[in-house]
Design a protein around this motif. Sequence first.
Motif, short mmCIF file in Angstrom:
data_model
loop_
_atom_site.label_atom_id
_atom_site.label_comp_id
_atom_site.label_asym_id
_atom_site.label_seq_id
_atom_site.Cartn_x
_atom_site.Cartn_y
_atom_site.Cartn_z
N MET A 1 0.85 -1.20 0.00
CA MET A 1 0.00 0.00 0.00
C MET A 1 0.87 1.24 0.00
O MET A 1 1.93 1.27 0.62
CB MET A 1 -0.90 -0.02 1.24
CG MET A 1 -1.71 1.21 1.43
SD MET A 1 -3.10 0.89 2.53
CE MET A 1 -2.26 0.73 4.09
N ILE A 2 0.42 2.24 -0.69
CA ILE A 2 1.12 3.52 -0.69
C ILE A 2 0.62 4.31 0.52
O ILE A 2 -0.58 4.31 0.79
CB ILE A 2 0.87 4.25 -2.02
CG1 ILE A 2 1.31 3.31 -3.12
CG2 ILE A 2 1.53 5.62 -2.03
CD1 ILE A 2 2.25 3.69 -4.12
N LEU A 31 0.99 7.17 -15.26
CA LEU A 31 1.25 5.82 -14.74
C LEU A 31 1.22 4.87 -15.93
O LEU A 31 0.18 4.65 -16.54
CB LEU A 31 0.16 5.42 -13.74
CG LEU A 31 0.22 3.99 -13.21
CD1 LEU A 31 1.42 3.79 -12.29
CD2 LEU A 31 -1.07 3.63 -12.47
N THR A 35 6.20 0.23 -12.66
CA THR A 35 7.26 -0.54 -11.99
C THR A 35 8.39 0.33 -11.47
O THR A 35 9.20 -0.11 -10.67
CB THR A 35 7.85 -1.63 -12.91
OG1 THR A 35 8.43 -0.98 -14.05
CG2 THR A 35 6.80 -2.62 -13.35
N LEU A 38 5.65 3.34 -8.84
CA LEU A 38 4.99 2.87 -7.61
C LEU A 38 6.01 2.53 -6.51
O LEU A 38 5.81 2.94 -5.35
CB LEU A 38 4.03 1.71 -7.90
CG LEU A 38 2.84 2.11 -8.80
CD1 LEU A 38 2.02 0.89 -9.20
CD2 LEU A 38 1.95 3.15 -8.12
N PRO A 39 7.11 1.82 -6.81
CA PRO A 39 8.12 1.64 -5.75
C PRO A 39 8.66 2.97 -5.23
O PRO A 39 8.91 3.12 -4.03
CB PRO A 39 9.22 0.82 -6.43
CG PRO A 39 8.51 0.06 -7.52
CD PRO A 39 7.44 1.00 -8.01
N ARG A 42 6.09 4.31 -2.94
CA ARG A 42 6.01 3.52 -1.71
C ARG A 42 7.03 4.01 -0.68
O ARG A 42 6.75 4.07 0.51
CB ARG A 42 6.23 2.04 -2.01
CG ARG A 42 5.73 1.12 -0.91
CD ARG A 42 5.97 -0.33 -1.27
NE ARG A 42 7.38 -0.63 -1.23
CZ ARG A 42 8.03 -1.04 -0.14
NH1 ARG A 42 7.38 -1.23 0.98
NH2 ARG A 42 9.32 -1.28 -0.18
N ILE A 106 8.71 -7.90 -14.38
CA ILE A 106 8.90 -6.47 -14.58
C ILE A 106 8.68 -6.13 -16.05
O ILE A 106 7.94 -5.20 -16.40
CB ILE A 106 10.32 -6.04 -14.16
CG1 ILE A 106 10.56 -6.28 -12.68
CG2 ILE A 106 10.62 -4.60 -14.57
CD1 ILE A 106 10.03 -5.23 -11.76
#
Lengths: 335, 182
Positions: A1-2, A31, A35, A38-39, A42, A106
């Motif tokens: 989850m962010i 978006l 890959t 999002l990391p 996070r 990925i």
Amino acid sequence: MILYDFDYERPGTLQEAMSLLRNSGVDARLLAGGTDLLPNMRVQNLKPALLISLGAIAPMPPQAGEDGSIRIDALSRLADLENSDFIRREIPLLAESAHAVGGNQIRQSATLGGNLCQETRCLHLNQEHDYQFAAPCYKRGGDCCYPYPGNKPGSCWSVYMSDTAPALIALGAEVEILGEEGTRSVPAERLFSGNALTPLLIARSEMIRSLIVPAAPAGFGWGYHKSTLRGGLEFAMANMAVTLRLEDDGETCAAARIVVGAVSEGPLRASSAERKLVGKALTAELLSEAADDASDEINPLPHHGFTRNYLRENIRVYLRRTLTAALERASGGII
Amino acid sequence: MNHLHSQAAEDAAGQAHNGSKRRSRCIALNINGELHEITVQPRKMLIEVIRETVGLTGTKGSCLSGTCGACTVLLSGRPVLSCITLAVECEGKEIRTVEDLAQGGKLNALQEAFLDQGAVQCGFCTPGMLMSATALLERHEKPSLAQIKKGLEGNLCRCTGYNAIVDAVLQVSDQGVLPVMK
Ligand SMILES: Cc1cc2nc3c(=O)[nH]c(=O)nc-3n(C[C@H](O)[C@H](O)[C@H](O)COP(=O)(O)OP(=O)(O)OC[C@H]3O[C@@H](n4cnc5c(N)ncnc54)[C@H](O)[C@@H]3O)c2cc1C
Ligand code: SF4
């Protein structure tokens, strides 16, 4: 989850996506495969207020133009490029570089445009910061640098690690960018500022639409190498892409591009090593000298625990082999 | 048969603050052939919805940053990392998790091959390995050793040393590897 809330839109067309990007009035990001983005969200390196998903917009298949150039949609998935018979046949260097990225999962999500627009990385930056109790570094808007505290204030040595960018530069690809004033086109090597704090010369209101790779001329050969520790699911220590073109005599070099990536704020061309090759008959010795020159000229940034000296030697050895492979392909030795 | 699984009440509690209610979306996810209607915030990853909302805990989360492959599921046939995929991105796609492999309480041939080869030790990487291997075998009926290694490169295992896993894929694709466990 962010760990924070953001808005999300999923437009059905590029026009809608562009108008959201321009008119949202908030810090918005495209978006694509997510890959890289999002990391980074996070660990809160990036905190956009709005994500504009490109997931509902299908990429166009690669198309050959009348002049033999090939247009590749920036939304193409890397796995689809590496597995495409057309791309493997027509632009094997691009297929090879796409195949080098991350691991299979990925590449199944990741897009070519996202690969080019990825953030720079450093051992400190790509960590969870929330429990580090550490003041932010320059790249995160703070006023220090953890791995290189002795550097000039404000200078960031995070490196740009795209595996496809060196290949696209070596191929002489053009990048088609959609922006407020319509479409502009720049050579792939002009996408990079050389400043790790703002590594890309693309405005947030712009979007990479496609990549145009010129037709391979007669006497063309290529080489690609990604240096890694494990050989899979790993960012590069250094990556390199080479293209050569031979004159009709089959031995004199008509053109050369030598590009080294992952060791600097953007991919670097070894221009003086390139010049050394052009106009000469290519021998093993000359290629070896060019690799030596390039490794001096490139001046890699130390990164992820690899020292500058080690990276120099790595580049010297693998560039010699990559140049040799390119020459063999150019003279019809290997396909 | 489609089961509708509503979860509105559960989410209402979580939405009381931060304006997240405004941001929540109602989506329908097709997981293993069942349609689940759920309300979800954009910031939720697919793995959280699969495990916590839908309750399918076969899929494992480990690194949560895309680097280990434990959370691999199939998204319209592609192996993807559910820990770095937003749930809202998956509407209209077919999601398959490890629970979809066994049919009628019986393990499928790939799962049996994992057991036959001792390809499972602690078992944490296994669901991801199985999903990556499933995607590989759907593309290549008899994958070569190189294809297997490349196909599984995004899945880390800290116990088996990988050989047993590779052998399981060779066994199930009928390439001359025999079971070592009986
Ligand atoms: C475990 C792991 C390993 C990885 N290994 C590698 C590796 O070996 N080599 C490598 O190069 N990368 C690697 N990556 C980074 C990343 O996966 C790739 O760079 C990938 O290609 C990013 O593409 P994406 O479509 O997922 O981009 P996203 O994450 O969707 O986007 C990245 C950035 O680009 C922007 N963007 C996306 N598309 C466009 C567009 N068309 N125009 C303008 N801006 C756009 C986004 O707004 C965002 O800022 C790895 C990532 C992980 C998690
Ligand atoms: S090199 Fe750049 S990203 Fe890394 S700690 Fe220093 S300022 Fe931050």
